[in-house]
Design an enzyme around this catalytic site. Structure first.
Site, PDB file in Angstrom:
ATOM      1  N   ASN A  89     -12.385  -0.799  -1.730  1.00 12.88           N
ATOM      2  CA  ASN A  89     -11.414  -1.186   0.357  1.00 12.88           C
ATOM      3  C   ASN A  89     -11.939  -1.140   1.762  1.00 12.88           C
ATOM      4  OD1 ASN A  89      -9.115  -2.404   1.724  1.00 12.88           O
ATOM      5  ND2 ASN A  89      -9.145   0.145   2.235  1.00 12.88           N
ATOM      6  N   GLU A  90     -12.672  -2.023   2.230  1.00 15.59           N
ATOM      7  CA  GLU A  90     -13.541  -1.622   3.520  1.00 15.59           C
ATOM      8  C   GLU A  90     -14.591  -0.489   3.679  1.00 15.59           C
ATOM      9  OE1 GLU A  90     -10.138  -1.816   6.716  1.00 15.59           O
ATOM     10  OE2 GLU A  90      -9.832  -3.212   6.137  1.00 15.59           O
ATOM     11  N   GLU A 120       1.108  -0.905   0.599  1.00 13.63           N
ATOM     12  CA  GLU A 120      -0.218  -0.171   0.075  1.00 13.63           C
ATOM     13  C   GLU A 120       1.354   1.268   0.000  1.00 13.63           C
ATOM     14  OE1 GLU A 120      -3.079   0.112   3.240  1.00 13.63           O
ATOM     15  OE2 GLU A 120      -3.823   1.771   2.129  1.00 13.63           O
ATOM     16  N   GLU A 136      -6.623  -8.993   3.376  1.00 15.94           N
ATOM     17  CA  GLU A 136      -5.203  -8.730   4.483  1.00 15.94           C
ATOM     18  C   GLU A 136      -5.619  -9.270   5.721  1.00 15.94           C
ATOM     19  OE1 GLU A 136      -6.024  -4.515   5.717  1.00 15.94           O
ATOM     20  OE2 GLU A 136      -6.678  -3.820   3.677  1.00 15.94           O
ATOM     21  N   TYR A 195      -7.098  -8.990  11.787  1.00 18.32           N
ATOM     22  CA  TYR A 195      -5.843  -8.623  11.944  1.00 18.32           C
ATOM     23  C   TYR A 195      -5.711  -9.175  13.529  1.00 18.32           C
ATOM     24  CZ  TYR A 195      -4.020  -6.084   8.103  1.00 18.32           C
ATOM     25  OH  TYR A 195      -4.438  -5.242   6.799  1.00 18.32           O
ATOM     26  N   ASN A 210      -6.943   1.223   2.682  1.00 13.73           N
ATOM     27  CA  ASN A 210      -7.838   2.442   3.355  1.00 13.73           C
ATOM     28  C   ASN A 210      -7.135   3.524   1.677  1.00 13.73           C
ATOM     29  OD1 ASN A 210      -8.566   1.091   5.367  1.00 13.73           O
ATOM     30  ND2 ASN A 210      -7.249   2.176   6.385  1.00 13.73           N
ATOM     31  N   GLN A 254       0.977  -6.536   5.435  1.00 13.57           N
ATOM     32  CA  GLN A 254       1.674  -6.550   3.797  1.00 13.57           C
ATOM     33  C   GLN A 254       3.148  -7.281   4.064  1.00 13.57           C
ATOM     34  OE1 GLN A 254       1.411  -2.270   2.879  1.00 13.57           O
ATOM     35  NE2 GLN A 254      -1.194  -1.887   4.072  1.00 13.57           N
TER      36      GLN A 254
HETATM   37  O1  AHR Z   1      -3.578  -2.546   6.170  1.00 16.47           O
HETATM   38  C1  AHR Z   1      -2.660  -1.818   6.584  1.00 16.47           C
HETATM   39  C2  AHR Z   1      -4.418  -0.952   6.796  1.00 16.47           C
HETATM   40  O2  AHR Z   1      -5.449  -2.078   6.991  1.00 16.47           O
HETATM   41  C3  AHR Z   1      -5.379  -0.971   5.160  1.00 16.47           C
HETATM   42  O3  AHR Z   1      -5.035  -0.164   5.016  1.00 16.47           O
HETATM   43  C4  AHR Z   1      -6.898  -0.956   5.087  1.00 16.47           C
HETATM   44  O4  AHR Z   1      -7.874  -1.943   4.187  1.00 16.47           O
HETATM   45  C5  AHR Z   1      -6.791  -2.148   6.714  1.00 16.47           C
HETATM   46  O5  AHR Z   1      -7.768  -1.277   7.644  1.00 16.47           O
END
Ligand code: AHR
Length: 489
Positions: free
Chosen positions: A159-160, A14, A279, A231, A59, A336
């Site tokens: 995205n999201e 990113e 992700e 995450y 994001n 990432q």
């Molecule tokens: O990977 C970091 C961030 O986590 C990304 O930009 C977003 O999509 C997620 O919230």
């Protein structure tokens, strides 16, 4: 159980922190090539055999004007980047990324901006990237030095989009409609592409899993995949619970498959929707440091988690979760790849090294190709603050018919005891052990750094033995360890 789609071992770059600037791209670095790509980092990535890399966000993509990132570099606009409160110089953009992908032996998973922009800009980007020639946008690409179309196959529709933190965030109905219309127009430009609709940003979202149902109800026939993001944290240093987090991932995957199949039935459709877990990782170490970073800098050190041994075990368990449902999870991106919550770290102008989480990702990507076998695992169990009946041993096996190999990936979650681990491969006939790799540590919080890059790394275990008939093996899994047992069959 399921063929492993190699794209299960994807990753993510990113425009965030030092992922691009100072990570994969640093003109002037001693290892930089003629395009400014760090070859030391390229080598570490090539060893991982990463099949697909998501780009440019995250994001970031929700405020991204792709046109800013192409054409003569000296004419590119510097922009305020609102997602991460930085300045984006646009020195590295779409075409540079495609060149970089070729050098990294990987392919692109391109995301379009459905936050501040919409179907029109999305289909224009597909035209610029993939249309051969003879239109303003395809000829513009040629004028920019790229005669051949990039033929980017996989595209993320935003995205999201469920997140209030997202620029241009949307309700499920708003997003479902815009995703369907964007998909329709993008496929009119290039019918060979495949599309990923945004699922929930995580199981914690109040709209989960209704979001998935609504979005798929509106865009089922236009898309091939739905995304999942997750995450995990260990702020409380509760190791037993932290190591059990992949149970949540198992549930998440199971639920999203159920929602996909519910909408399939509702629509009397013959088509399956597949999952793109684009992700996933451990992310929490850098949370406090990030709050101290001054806004509006170019490439500040954001989200620079330094991963410990225990994090690598969680990453190993998450890889096992993905493999167990490889029949439906066709793509996944470790988020990432460099510097930003990443397996690879760099110093600006200096060294590059492997974090602890590099190793389970490497092993799964290199040895986890073929057909997944979900083994019958008999393991003692434990209870912790958030889960009950957590198996101490988490395991999966992959049969690579071409190589004539079976690889068993196993995590021992027990924090203080070595566990005996018997592997029975009788359905393969005679088998022999190639190697047993193990990653363990006396200190669950041990990390790798530029000065001590090899503090935590795998070693060969010599203790694994064949029993009687040569298709059964006895191994020892050290306390809190990641294990890779490779057999010739
Ligand atoms: O990977 C970091 C961030 O986590 C990304 O930009 C977003 O999509 C997620 O919230």
């Amino acid at each position: 159980m399921g063929e492993v789609d190699p794209r299960l071992y994807g990753s993510f770059i990113e425009h965030l922190g030092r992922a691009v600037y100072g990570g994969i791209y640093e003109p002037g670095h001693p290892s930089a090539d003629e395009q400014g790509f760090r070859t030391d980092v390229l080598e570490l990535i090539k060893s991982l055999n990463v099949p697909i890399v998501r780009y440019p966000g995250g994001n970031f993509v929700s405020g991204f004007n792709w046109e800013d990132s192409v054409g003569p570099v000296e004419q590119r606009k510097k922009r305020l980047e609102l997602a991460w409160r930085t300045i984006e110089p646009n020195a590295f953009g779409l075409n540079e990324f495609m060149d970089w992908c070729r050098k990294a032996n990987t392919t692109a998973m391109m995301a379009v901006n459905l936050g501040t922009r919409g179907p029109h800009e999305a289909r224009e980007l597909v035209e610029y990237a993939n249309h051969p020639s003879g239109t303003y946008l395809s000829d513009l690409r040629i004028q920019h030095g790229y005669k051949e179309p990039h033929n980017i196959k996989t595209w993320c529709l935003g995205n999201e989009m469920d997140g209030p933190w997202q620029m241009g965030g949307k309700t499920a109905v708003e997003y479902g409609r815009i995703a369907a219309e964007s998909a329709k127009m993008m496929k009119w430009v290039d019918p060979t592409i495949e599309l990923v609709a945004c699922g929930s940003s995580g199981t914690f979202m109040p709209t989960y899993p209704e979001w998935e149902a609504t979005v798929l109800d509106l865009a089922y026939e236009q898309v091939e995949y739905i995304s999942l993001h997750r995450y995990y944290q260990n702020h409380k240093r509760d190791s037993a619970t932290f190591l059990a987090r992949s149970l949540d991932m198992d549930d998440f995957i199971k639920t999203v498959i159920a929602v996909c199949d519910y909408i399939k039935a509702k629509k009397r459709s013959k088509k399956n929707i597949y999952l793109s877990f684009d992700e996933w990782n451990v992310w929490y170490h850098s949370n406090e440091a990030d709050k101290q970073i001054e806004p509006w800098q170019v490439a500040p050190p954001q989200l620079e988690d330094v991963y410990n041994h225990e994090d690598a075990l969680v990453v190993g368990c998450m890889l096992i979760s993905l493999l167990k449902r490889a029949d439906r999870v066709k793509m996944a991106c470790l988020a990432q790849l460099v510097n930003v919550i990443a397996p690879i770290m760099t110093e600006n102008g200096g060294r590059a090294w492997k974090q602890t989480i590099y190793y389970p990702y490497l092993h799964a990507s290199v040895f986890g190709r073929g057909t997944v076998l979900v083994p019958l695992v008999h393991s003692p169990k434990y209870d912790c603050s958030e889960y009950t009946d957590v198996p101490y041993v988490e395991a999966v096996a992959v049969h690579n018919e071409e190589a004539g190999e079976v690889t068993v990936f196993a995590v021992n979650r027990h924090l203080s005891e070595t566990l005996s681990f018997d592997v029975d491969l009788r359905s393969f006939g005679a088998a022999s052990l190639i190697e047993h790799l193990v990653m363990d540590s006396d200190d669950p919080y041990a990390v790798n750094t530029a000065d001590q890059p090899d503090r935590v790394k795998p070693r060969r275990s010599e203790g694994t033995v064949a029993r009687g008939e040569a298709s059964s093996f006895a191994a020892q899994l050290p306390k809190a360890s990641w294990n890779v047992l490779r057999f010739k069959v």
